[in-house]
Design a protein around this motif. Sequence first.
Motif, PDB file in Angstrom:
ATOM      1  N   THR A   1     -48.170  -4.748  62.970  1.00 35.59           N
ATOM      2  CA  THR A   1     -49.348  -4.151  63.606  1.00 35.59           C
ATOM      3  C   THR A   1     -49.247  -4.227  65.121  1.00 35.59           C
ATOM      4  O   THR A   1     -49.562  -3.264  65.828  1.00 35.59           O
ATOM      5  N   LEU A   2     -48.805  -5.363  65.637  1.00 34.07           N
ATOM      6  CA  LEU A   2     -48.661  -5.514  67.084  1.00 34.07           C
ATOM      7  C   LEU A   2     -47.625  -4.535  67.634  1.00 34.07           C
ATOM      8  O   LEU A   2     -47.837  -3.915  68.684  1.00 34.07           O
TER       9      LEU A   2
ATOM     10  N   GLY B   1     -48.528   2.648  70.570  1.00 35.30           N
ATOM     11  CA  GLY B   1     -49.644   3.584  70.538  1.00 35.30           C
ATOM     12  C   GLY B   1     -49.907   4.149  69.167  1.00 35.30           C
ATOM     13  O   GLY B   1     -50.569   5.181  69.029  1.00 35.30           O
ATOM     14  N   GLU B   2     -49.428   3.461  68.116  1.00 37.50           N
ATOM     15  CA  GLU B   2     -49.608   3.915  66.743  1.00 37.50           C
ATOM     16  C   GLU B   2     -50.610   3.013  66.025  1.00 37.50           C
ATOM     17  O   GLU B   2     -50.862   1.889  66.439  1.00 37.50           O
ATOM     18  N   ALA B   3     -51.157   3.525  64.927  1.00 39.24           N
ATOM     19  CA  ALA B   3     -52.075   2.725  64.117  1.00 39.24           C
ATOM     20  C   ALA B   3     -52.026   3.225  62.685  1.00 39.24           C
ATOM     21  O   ALA B   3     -51.808   4.410  62.435  1.00 39.24           O
ATOM     22  N   THR B   4     -52.213   2.316  61.742  1.00 42.72           N
ATOM     23  CA  THR B   4     -52.298   2.689  60.332  1.00 42.72           C
ATOM     24  C   THR B   4     -53.480   1.960  59.711  1.00 42.72           C
ATOM     25  O   THR B   4     -53.867   0.882  60.160  1.00 42.72           O
ATOM     26  N   CYS B   5     -54.055   2.559  58.672  1.00 47.56           N
ATOM     27  CA  CYS B   5     -55.139   1.900  57.955  1.00 47.56           C
ATOM     28  C   CYS B   5     -55.246   2.517  56.567  1.00 47.56           C
ATOM     29  O   CYS B   5     -54.784   3.641  56.343  1.00 47.56           O
ATOM     30  N   PRO B   6     -55.841   1.799  55.618  1.00 48.76           N
ATOM     31  CA  PRO B   6     -55.987   2.323  54.260  1.00 48.76           C
ATOM     32  C   PRO B   6     -56.810   3.606  54.251  1.00 48.76           C
ATOM     33  O   PRO B   6     -57.639   3.828  55.145  1.00 48.76           O
ATOM     34  N   PRO B   7     -56.615   4.465  53.238  1.00 47.87           N
ATOM     35  CA  PRO B   7     -57.335   5.749  53.183  1.00 47.87           C
ATOM     36  C   PRO B   7     -58.849   5.607  53.257  1.00 47.87           C
ATOM     37  O   PRO B   7     -59.520   6.405  53.906  1.00 47.87           O
ATOM     38  N   GLU B   8     -59.404   4.576  52.589  1.00 47.82           N
ATOM     39  CA  GLU B   8     -60.860   4.438  52.590  1.00 47.82           C
ATOM     40  C   GLU B   8     -61.388   4.074  53.976  1.00 47.82           C
ATOM     41  O   GLU B   8     -62.486   4.493  54.368  1.00 47.82           O
ATOM     42  N   ILE B   9     -60.609   3.302  54.737  1.00 51.51           N
ATOM     43  CA  ILE B   9     -61.014   2.962  56.101  1.00 51.51           C
ATOM     44  C   ILE B   9     -60.873   4.186  56.999  1.00 51.51           C
ATOM     45  O   ILE B   9     -61.732   4.471  57.839  1.00 51.51           O
ATOM     46  N   LEU B  10     -59.797   4.935  56.807  1.00 49.94           N
ATOM     47  CA  LEU B  10     -59.601   6.161  57.581  1.00 49.94           C
ATOM     48  C   LEU B  10     -60.748   7.132  57.343  1.00 49.94           C
ATOM     49  O   LEU B  10     -61.241   7.770  58.279  1.00 49.94           O
ATOM     50  N   ALA B  11     -61.194   7.236  56.096  1.00 48.04           N
ATOM     51  CA  ALA B  11     -62.306   8.132  55.778  1.00 48.04           C
ATOM     52  C   ALA B  11     -63.567   7.719  56.528  1.00 48.04           C
ATOM     53  O   ALA B  11     -64.316   8.565  57.033  1.00 48.04           O
TER      54      ALA B  11
END
Length: 208
Positions: free
Chosen positions: A108-109, A115-125
């Motif tokens: 994550t760091l 400048g990138e980020a990822t998150c689970p689909p439900e959080i993205l929604a």
Amino acid sequence: MIIAAVRLYREGLADVLHGRGTINVVGTADSGDAGVACVQRTRPDLVLVDTATPGGLDVLRSLRTTAPQVRTVALGVVESGPDVLACVEAGAAGYVPREASLEDLVATLERAGRGEATCPPEILAELLRRVTELAGGSTFALSGSDLLTSRELQIVQLIANGLTNQEIAERLAVALSTVKNHIHNIFAKLQISGRAEVAAWVRRQSAV
């Protein structure tokens, strides 16, 4: 750079992370004020903020204002829409959930540094829904000019999810009396008198 209230935890993280991958820990601090001073002195690219630090969200907001060029990552976040949303709105460029491993933290760091980020689909929604609300001018407006704070929005969502006051206190790691005070303010702002009405209000906002 790392901001965390507990010295043993803070220094342990620094020792474990330093030199791992592309990470170079340039300093640590035990509070928001000390963190801002350390950022100004060391000029890091990233700041890892332990959300268990008193006023963790305020620390993120302060860094966003005083050092907008620095990316912040929130550590120890409850992986629910309201909690992640509160961190993002406070200025976090990424977050590390409580259940994350050391490898997850490092990844994550490094992503945040690029400048990138990822998150689970439900959080993205949840994040996209919030962006849509802001773009359309719907910002959870209440009768009159009052708006719920980020913390109040978290509690509203948790109430709508069926959590009790005690469960909310445990989820947010705050005192039960603090939750009760927030709920009192929420009821006053929304001009309602019960938890069922809170859930109904959330459904109406989601349908906007």
